[in-house]
Design an enzyme around this catalytic site. Structure first.
Site, short mmCIF file in Angstrom:
data_model
loop_
_atom_site.label_atom_id
_atom_site.label_comp_id
_atom_site.label_asym_id
_atom_site.label_seq_id
_atom_site.Cartn_x
_atom_site.Cartn_y
_atom_site.Cartn_z
CE1 TYR A 168 -3.61 2.75 0.23
CE2 TYR A 168 -2.19 3.52 2.22
CZ TYR A 168 -3.15 3.64 0.97
OH TYR A 168 -3.86 4.93 1.02
NE ARG A 212 1.55 13.23 11.49
CZ ARG A 212 1.97 14.07 10.28
NH1 ARG A 212 3.16 14.82 10.15
NH2 ARG A 212 1.02 13.81 9.38
NE ARG A 225 -9.37 3.32 2.49
CZ ARG A 225 -8.47 3.38 1.58
NH1 ARG A 225 -7.86 2.40 1.03
NH2 ARG A 225 -8.17 4.58 1.31
CG PHE A 285 12.85 18.71 -3.44
CD1 PHE A 285 11.79 19.65 -3.05
CD2 PHE A 285 12.69 17.72 -3.90
CE1 PHE A 285 10.38 19.19 -3.44
CE2 PHE A 285 11.35 17.17 -4.29
CZ PHE A 285 10.26 17.84 -4.10
#
Ligand code: IN0
Length: 320
Positions: A168, A212, A225, A285
């Site tokens: 996932y 978190r 979910r 970045f």
């Protein structure tokens, strides 16, 4: 506490904050003047707190590509997250999203607040996308296609095993890493990074967010979910929501530490990925979100407050 108060309590933040603010002012002048680009950059500021500042680091051409990539992914997320869209409507949209970005006037109304604006005015994003170089367009299309298909697969499937968890996270974040590596390569500034390292960059960020956001996600109405894998939490409790009850504090913290340890597996790859970047702007970045994630994990580790309220790092620049 107001943002000025927050800053004055931490005076060492003032110099880096000013520096960042001035860099942002300078970067603002390089936004293409047309209204669709103005829309894209103002959306970027509205949907992300720190990312909009971090992206200013990049060269103009690459920055435009990353800005559009980010907004396309946010739009895809908005569709995935909108619980009011029936599955049989949602799945085809997710699967065809990579084609919608080539369509000058495609849009699909969903989401709330700034996300609703993004979705309603999506033509601005597709028009900007169509002005990017071919190499950038192909990278964005390929990732959008694979992510949409992965999200569609997980609409009906739950995260049970650690393999499911990694799969996932690969769809929603690892692929972002693969896509960014392709964009960096297309800019001519970097070699193409190995997929497994790019994937880890995304997995580390996403797993940190999932850890978190436990309480925020479990308390969401309508029920959202959950992404903590059963294979981990079932060692400690019978139901995932049991972690939030005070009588299970000890188990909950053990489970939390297990999750943190699982996320830390990706650190090695992340450091390797970062160490192989050449361009200093691209390095910053990529490094800034990684550093924020490490800080967040350090804060979460062994901290029962993850199950009590929000555990968030102070972000000095956010409300300036
Ligand atoms: C990101 C990543 C991101 C930035 C830089 C390099 C990356 C390399 C590999 C994978 C992802 C990389 O960073 C953003 C950061 C962000 O959006 N922060 C939020 C804060 C928050 O808590 O949500 C903000 O408001 O600024 C990120 O989290 N993701 C992301 C999405 C698209 C792109 Cl192009 C880059 C999301 C995710 C799911 C973790 C990949």
């Amino acid at each position: 506490m107001g943002s000025l108060g927050a800053i004055l309590k931490h005076p060492v933040d003032i110099y880096p904050l000013l520096k960042l603010k001035m860099a942002a002012k300078h970067a603002e002048k390089q936004i293409p003047p047309e209204p669709h680009w103005a829309f894209c950059y103002s959306m970027l500021c509205r949907v992300s707190r720190s990312f909009a500042l971090v992206i200013q680091q990049l060269d103009t051409e690459l920055r435009n590509a990353v800005c559009i990539f980010y907004l396309v992914l946010r739009a895809l997320d908005t569709v995935e997250d909108d619980t009011s869209i029936p599955t049989d409507v949602k799945v085809p949209i997710l699967i065809a999203f990579h084609r919608h970005i080539y369509d000058h006037d495609w849009h699909f109304s969903c989401g709330t607040k700034e996300y609703k604006v993004l979705m309603d005015q999506f033509h601005n994003v597709s028009n900007a996308f169509l002005e990017l170089g071919k190499g950038y367009q192909e990278a964005i299309e390929d990732i959008t296609k694979r992510m949409g298909a992965g999200m569609a697969k997980f609409i009906l499937k739950e995260v049970e095993s650690i393999d499911d968890y990694d799969e996932y996270c690969h769809y929603v974040a690892g692929l972002v890493g693969l896509g960014l590596s392709k964009l960096f390569h297309a800019s001519g500034l970097e070699d193409l990074a190995p997929d497994s390292l790019s994937n880890s960059m995304g997995l580390f960020l996403q797993k940190t967010n999932i850890i978190r956001d436990y309480l925020e996600d479990i308390n969401e109405i309508p029920k959202s979910r959950m992404f903590w894998p059963r294979e981990i939490w079932s060692k400690y409790v019978n139901k995932l929501e049991d972690l939030k009850y005070e009588e299970n504090s000890v188990k909950a913290v053990q489970c939390l530490n297990d999750m943190v340890t699982n996320a830390l597996i990706h650190m090695d790859d992340c450091l390797k990925y970062l160490s192989e970047l050449r361009d200093p702007a691209i390095f910053r970045f990529c490094a800034i979100p990684q550093i924020m994630a490490i800080g967040t994990l350090a804060l979460c580790h062994n901290n029962v407050n993850v199950f009590r309220g929000v555990v968030k790092m102070r972000r000095g620049m956010t409300n300036l």
